[in-house]
Scaffold this motif. Structure first.
Motif, PDB file in Angstrom:
ATOM      1  N   SER A 139      -3.515  -4.085   2.722  1.00 54.42           N
ATOM      2  CA  SER A 139      -4.030  -4.978   3.755  1.00 54.42           C
ATOM      3  C   SER A 139      -3.248  -4.781   5.052  1.00 54.42           C
ATOM      4  O   SER A 139      -2.145  -4.220   5.043  1.00 54.42           O
ATOM      5  CB  SER A 139      -3.924  -6.446   3.311  1.00 54.42           C
ATOM      6  N   PHE A 146      -7.465  -7.660   7.353  1.00 55.42           N
ATOM      7  CA  PHE A 146      -8.299  -6.657   6.701  1.00 55.42           C
ATOM      8  C   PHE A 146      -7.702  -6.357   5.334  1.00 55.42           C
ATOM      9  O   PHE A 146      -6.518  -6.032   5.221  1.00 55.42           O
ATOM     10  CB  PHE A 146      -8.344  -5.371   7.531  1.00 55.42           C
ATOM     11  N   GLU A 178      -8.399  -4.232   1.550  1.00 55.22           N
ATOM     12  CA  GLU A 178      -9.190  -3.221   0.855  1.00 55.22           C
ATOM     13  C   GLU A 178      -9.635  -3.728  -0.514  1.00 55.22           C
ATOM     14  O   GLU A 178      -8.871  -4.358  -1.245  1.00 55.22           O
ATOM     15  CB  GLU A 178      -8.362  -1.952   0.675  1.00 55.22           C
ATOM     16  N   THR A 201     -14.222  -3.365   2.849  1.00 54.50           N
ATOM     17  CA  THR A 201     -13.190  -4.176   3.496  1.00 54.50           C
ATOM     18  C   THR A 201     -13.574  -5.650   3.538  1.00 54.50           C
ATOM     19  O   THR A 201     -14.684  -6.006   3.942  1.00 54.50           O
ATOM     20  CB  THR A 201     -12.956  -3.693   4.939  1.00 54.50           C
ATOM     21  N   TYR A 223     -12.320   1.274   3.961  1.00 49.08           N
ATOM     22  CA  TYR A 223     -11.173   0.569   4.546  1.00 49.08           C
ATOM     23  C   TYR A 223     -10.308   1.524   5.362  1.00 49.08           C
ATOM     24  O   TYR A 223      -9.941   1.226   6.498  1.00 49.08           O
ATOM     25  CB  TYR A 223     -10.368  -0.075   3.415  1.00 49.08           C
TER      26      TYR A 223
END
Length: 281
Positions: A159, A177, A179, A185, A245
């Motif tokens: 992240s 964000f 993964e 994402t 991601y």
């Protein structure tokens, strides 16, 4: 910090033996005997509760699966519904199966199944890696209070958090964000302050490489006071192209949050990917 209750393997085995004798099964009348194979997921709370704990998918020798939920911080007399849903908790999805409610007195729910609500047979392997999430909901409003994203939706642990800035340069929000195992994402945006009964439009802007020229704009879910200043999103593709991601974090992008009334007014923004240092100034 939220107080955590640790369940030992011995505690789990005792509960499983109790399940074998007393469990109220959804579609099996015969006793469910664990095969020894299981998969565990962590339960995360939303900002509407402090519930936390684990979910165990337990394979049984008769072909069924026991879903055992163990939570801390439950309240006696409040029995929360538990539902298996499609998609992810960020965007929500239809109910696949109603499970037995959480018992507020001890924080547990146990359901043994071999079929979904539509009658489709489902194995332990299919259920433990189900493309969906387990939702724990408020017992009166059905608001999501805790959850576990399952199978390909489970977070990998990778992240990154970007700061969002006011026009004056002060940090006034965050963009997280994360993964997922399927390489998509989870995007959670938050602002530090929001008025009641307010929705703030938000968008992801992707610029041409090494320029500030806007190439694409993608609308995100609004920042909502209903969710205490949060916006929850899933990013699987951009411009009709699957975007992972890792690929997302290599783009020249910016998140913008707009005023609720004057949508030409940016109240918070921040660069992402190779544009991380950008702000609204």
């Amino acid at each position: 910090m939220i107080k955590k209750e640790v369940f030992s393997k011995r505690h789990l085995l005792l509960i499983l033996f109790t399940i074998t004798l007393l469990n109220c099964n959804k579609d099996d009348s015969s006793p469910a005997t664990p095969s020894g194979k299981s998969k565990q997921y962590s339960v995360l709370n939303t900002n509407f509760s402090d519930l936390e704990g684990t979910i165990h998918f337990i394979e049984n020798t008769n072909g069924s699966t026991t879903i055992l939920v163990q939570l801390s911080n439950t309240v006696k007399g409040i029995d929360n519904p538990v539902r298996l849903r499609r998609n992810t908790a960020n965007i929500g999805g239809g109910i696949v199966l109603e499970l037995n409610k959480i018992q507020g007195e001890n924080g547990t729910s146990s359901t043994t199944i071999s079929k979904l609500a539509n009658g489709a047979v489902i194995s332990y392997n299919e259920l433990s890696e189900f493309d969906g999430y387990l939702a724990i909901e408020d017992n009166s409003t059905d608001v999501l209070v805790a959850y576990a994203d399952l199978g390909p939706n489970e977070r990998t642990g990778n992240s990154i958090t970007y700061n969002l800035f006011s026009p004056q340069g002060a940090i006034n929000g965050l963009a997280l964000f994360e993964e997922r195992k399927k390489e998509s994402t989870s995007l959670t945006i938050s602002v530090f302050d929001i008025n009641q009964n307010t929705e703030l439009p938000s968008a992801l802007h992707i610029f041409q490489e090494n320029t500030s020229l806007n190439a694409e704009t993608y609308s995100l879910n609004p920042i909502s006071s209903e969710f205490n200043g949060y916006s929850f999103n899933e990013i699987n593709e951009l411009n009709n192209k699957t975007t992972t991601y890792s690929e997302l974090l290599n783009l020249n992008g910016q998140i913008q949050i707009l005023d609720a009334i004057d949508t030409n007014k940016i109240i918070s923004s921040g660069g992402i990917g190779i544009n991380e240092s950008a702000n609204s100034n």
